[in-house]
Design an enzyme around this catalytic site. Structure first.
Site, PDB file in Angstrom:
ATOM      1  N   THR A   8       0.838  -1.191   0.000  1.00 17.10           N
ATOM      2  CA  THR A   8       0.000   0.000   0.000  1.00 17.10           C
ATOM      3  C   THR A   8       0.878   1.248   0.000  1.00 17.10           C
ATOM      4  O   THR A   8       1.941   1.273   0.610  1.00 17.10           O
ATOM      5  CB  THR A   8      -0.901   0.008   1.245  1.00 17.10           C
ATOM      6  OG1 THR A   8      -1.632  -1.211   1.282  1.00 17.10           O
ATOM      7  CG2 THR A   8      -1.859   1.187   1.234  1.00 17.10           C
ATOM      8  N   GLY A  88      -0.991   1.249   6.105  1.00 12.45           N
ATOM      9  CA  GLY A  88      -0.849   0.748   7.465  1.00 12.45           C
ATOM     10  C   GLY A  88      -2.011  -0.052   8.009  1.00 12.45           C
ATOM     11  O   GLY A  88      -2.157  -0.170   9.224  1.00 12.45           O
ATOM     12  N   GLY A  89      -2.869  -0.608   7.156  1.00 13.48           N
ATOM     13  CA  GLY A  89      -3.932  -1.485   7.638  1.00 13.48           C
ATOM     14  C   GLY A  89      -4.806  -0.812   8.681  1.00 13.48           C
ATOM     15  O   GLY A  89      -5.230   0.336   8.526  1.00 13.48           O
TER      16      GLY A  89
END
Length: 198
Positions: A8, A88-89
């Site tokens: 990401t 970063g989820g």
């Protein structure tokens, strides 16, 4: 220059007229299963569903899973002001709130906001893997003052103290001042982030 994404990333842009864009591209690589002969890659985002009966994010027909991607735009007095995002989820929303408050409440510029020490709660139902949670656990960077850490522990929080720059996100932020036309940017030193002007 050509680069390929392996995880990401984030992009935030403000132009000279105050037009803003925020994006958090993610999930189009491995495992990339192609849907039949459509050429459309199916990503790993379905892993965010859970099988726990009655859970709001339970797998069901015609349902979209909870998603962690949160590119963000903020207006001030109804006018363009900030564009910010991070990979970063499940840590994304936590980081974005912290850096937003750093600017909005603590008067930091974007670079100061993204460099300030951060914390990350592990007490949520994870979007990935085994969907575990770790009740009351806070990951904190060791630059957070000891007095604050002592107060958190006194309130029952379990602390995992990392390095100076251990937060699992790496944000970028741009700010536009409509009165002056000045654009400021900040790029997190925790990841391969850059602030550019042209």
């Amino acid at each position: 220059m050509r680069a390929s994404a392996t995880d990401t990333t984030c992009v935030n842009v403000i132009d000279k007229d105050g037009n803003m864009m925020s994006a958090t591209p993610s999930g189009a690589w491995i495992p990339a299963v192609i849907a039949g002969d459509t050429g459309v890659p199916l990503t790993q985002r379905a892993q965010a569903f859970v099988l726990t009966p009655g859970h709001p994010n339970q797998l069901a027909p015609h349902k979209h899973p909870r998603i962690t991607l949160t590119p963000t735009l903020a207006l001030k007095d109804g006018r363009p002001w900030l564009a910010f995002s991070t990979p970063g989820g499940d840590s994304q929303d936590q980081t974005l709130l912290q850096i937003f408050l750093n600017v909005a409440d603590f008067g930091m510029n974007p670079q100061e906001a993204v460099e300030a020490p951060r914390f990350n709660s592990e007490a949520m139902y994870s979007s990935f893997d085994d969907h575990s949670d770790q009740s009351l656990l806070l990951d904190v960077e060791k630059r957070i003052p000891q007095a604050v850490l002592d107060q958190l522990q006194a309130r029952g929080h379990k602390l995992a103290i990392g390095s100076d720059w251990s937060n699992p996100t790496a944000a970028t932020m741009v700010e536009y001042d409509p009165a002056t036309g000045v654009i400021c940017g900040g790029a997190d030193v925790r990841g391969h982030r850059y602030a550019l002007a042209w």
